[in-house]
Design a protein around this motif. Structure first.
Motif, PDB file in Angstrom:
ATOM      1  N   THR A 274     -42.666  81.714   0.278  1.00 11.01           N
ATOM      2  CA  THR A 274     -44.069  80.710  -0.110  1.00 11.01           C
ATOM      3  C   THR A 274     -44.766  81.572   0.168  1.00 11.01           C
ATOM      4  OG1 THR A 274     -43.050  78.447  -0.179  1.00 11.01           O
ATOM      5  CG2 THR A 274     -45.424  79.180  -0.299  1.00 11.01           C
ATOM      6  N   THR A 275     -44.699  82.144   1.176  1.00 14.05           N
ATOM      7  CA  THR A 275     -46.211  82.640   1.980  1.00 14.05           C
ATOM      8  C   THR A 275     -45.936  84.334   1.348  1.00 14.05           C
ATOM      9  OG1 THR A 275     -45.725  82.289   4.579  1.00 14.05           O
ATOM     10  CG2 THR A 275     -46.395  84.498   3.539  1.00 14.05           C
ATOM     11  N   THR A 277     -44.965  84.958  -1.579  1.00 15.32           N
ATOM     12  CA  THR A 277     -45.271  84.859  -3.012  1.00 15.32           C
ATOM     13  C   THR A 277     -47.255  84.628  -2.622  1.00 15.32           C
ATOM     14  OG1 THR A 277     -43.536  83.947  -3.725  1.00 15.32           O
ATOM     15  CG2 THR A 277     -45.155  83.575  -5.354  1.00 15.32           C
ATOM     16  N   ALA A 278     -47.159  83.752  -2.234  1.00 14.24           N
ATOM     17  CA  ALA A 278     -48.229  83.678  -1.997  1.00 14.24           C
ATOM     18  C   ALA A 278     -49.306  85.272  -1.788  1.00 14.24           C
ATOM     19  CB  ALA A 278     -49.453  82.889  -1.439  1.00 14.24           C
ATOM     20  N   ASP A 281     -49.793  88.158  -5.122  1.00 17.56           N
ATOM     21  CA  ASP A 281     -50.037  86.919  -5.725  1.00 17.56           C
ATOM     22  C   ASP A 281     -51.483  86.998  -5.788  1.00 17.56           C
ATOM     23  OD1 ASP A 281     -48.006  86.386  -7.432  1.00 17.56           O
ATOM     24  OD2 ASP A 281     -48.809  84.188  -6.790  1.00 17.56           O
ATOM     25  N   ILE A 294     -54.104  84.332   4.149  1.00 17.23           N
ATOM     26  CA  ILE A 294     -52.663  84.518   4.337  1.00 17.23           C
ATOM     27  C   ILE A 294     -51.438  85.331   5.064  1.00 17.23           C
ATOM     28  CG2 ILE A 294     -50.460  85.308   3.159  1.00 17.23           C
ATOM     29  CD1 ILE A 294     -51.648  84.514   0.321  1.00 17.23           C
TER      30      ILE A 294
END
Length: 336
Positions: A274-275, A277-278, A281, A294
């Motif tokens: 998740t980290t 991907t964020a 993005d 992040i």
């Protein structure tokens, strides 16, 4: 009939010994002694003494007259009295018996002294190993306190510095097995001290290896947060490379050494997908604020893992210090 061999020749006997033939004198003797001699009687068809019987051995026996004096008065001469005199023994035999007796006495004395000698030698070996172990513990003790410092000392960087203490402890434990049963107190004391030192050495090695392996993985690489200074491909490669190294180190860490740090690592590992991907993005959408947030959160999480690791290793340091002090007490009792 006799000449044709159908009748045996009549036996002859004399009441007096036969007279030696003329021309033959008594065989010369030594010191007047008589010598037995065989006198050959002439054989022939017209011999008055014997006739052939057809058997070679029998003919030889019956045609030979034994001209010998009586041997009834012969006695053996005494021998060796002038050499032995009154002695009734031989010196080589006496010396051999004495040597055997002395060897038997020496062997019996050795058997009598062997248990005590073996016990003394075993105890001396154990005490020698105990002295060596005490020196190894003294060398290790200063390193124990530096195990949980914020900056690991250079002397603690290599876990092999704790190996000599464990080796000395194992040598003393092996030596204590040779102690006799009546030295059970010394045996148990040596075994207990060796066990404590071995446990302390193992914990120190594991804790040092754990920290030196994990700390490099907790350092986050320079992840660019300004979208104008990087692109999506570069950012992806940088984050993926660090993540692969982090996961590899985490999977190789032994369990049961730093429980709090291990739990924190599991939490971070579970959220890395998740980290990542964020973060990507944010770079793709030119959202610098989100990228900074992040990366900052990830760095804080890794710092939390490090603090948990130091807390766990501090507990290991305290445990090892207690083990070392107890081992020293046993060694002092053993060395007197």
């Amino acid at each position: 009939m006799e000449s044709l061999g159908f009748l045996d020749a009549p036996s002859r006997s004399w009441s007096t010994p036969p007279i030696a033939p003329a021309g033959e004198s008594a065989a010369p003797g030594t010191n007047g002694s008589q010598v037995t001699a065989l006198v050959t009687v002439p054989l022939g068809r017209h011999s008055p003494h014997s006739e052939p019987t057809g058997e070679l051995v029998k003919d030889m026996w019956e045609t030979t007259e034994l001209h010998a004096p009586s041997l009834l008065d012969w006695t053996p001469d005494a021998f060796g009295t002038k050499h032995l005199g009154r002695r009734r023994f031989r010196w080589p035999m006496v010396l051999s018996l004495v040597a055997i007796l002395l060897a038997g006495v020496g062997f019996a004395y050795w058997l009598y002294q062997e248990p005590a000698s073996s016990a003394a030698a075993a105890l001396g070996d154990v005490r020698s190993q105990a002295e060596a172990l005490a020196i190894a513990i003294d060398d290790v003790a200063p390193l124990v306190n530096g195990l949980d410092l914020d900056r690991l000392p250079d002397a603690n960087q290599d876990a092999s510095v704790f190996l000599p203490m464990g080796d000395r402890a194992r040598a003393m434990f092996a030596a204590s097995a040779d102690l006799p049963s009546d030295a059970s107190d010394d045996r148990s004391t040596a075994a207990e001290a060796a066990g404590l030192a071995i446990d302390a050495s193992r914990q120190l090695i594991d804790a040092t290896a754990y920290r030196t392996a994990l700390e490099p993985a907790l350092t986050l690489p320079l992840l660019e947060t300004d979208p104008d200074l990087t692109d999506i491909t570069t950012a992806t490669d940088a984050f993926t490379e660090w993540r692969a190294g982090f996961e590899s180190v985490r999977a190789a860490l032994p369990s049961g050494i730093a429980d709090q740090a291990s739990s924190a690592l599991e939490t971070i590992s579970a959220g890395l997908e998740t980290t990542q991907t964020a973060y990507l993005d944010a770079i793709r959408t030119d959202n610098r604020t989100a990228a900074v947030e992040i990366v900052g959160t990830l760095r804080a999480d890794l710092l939390g893992v490090r603090q948990a690791m130091l807390t766990d290793i501090g507990a290991v340091s305290d445990s090892v210090s207690a083990l070392i002090e107890e081992a020293r007490t046993n060694l002092s009792r053993l060395l007197g």
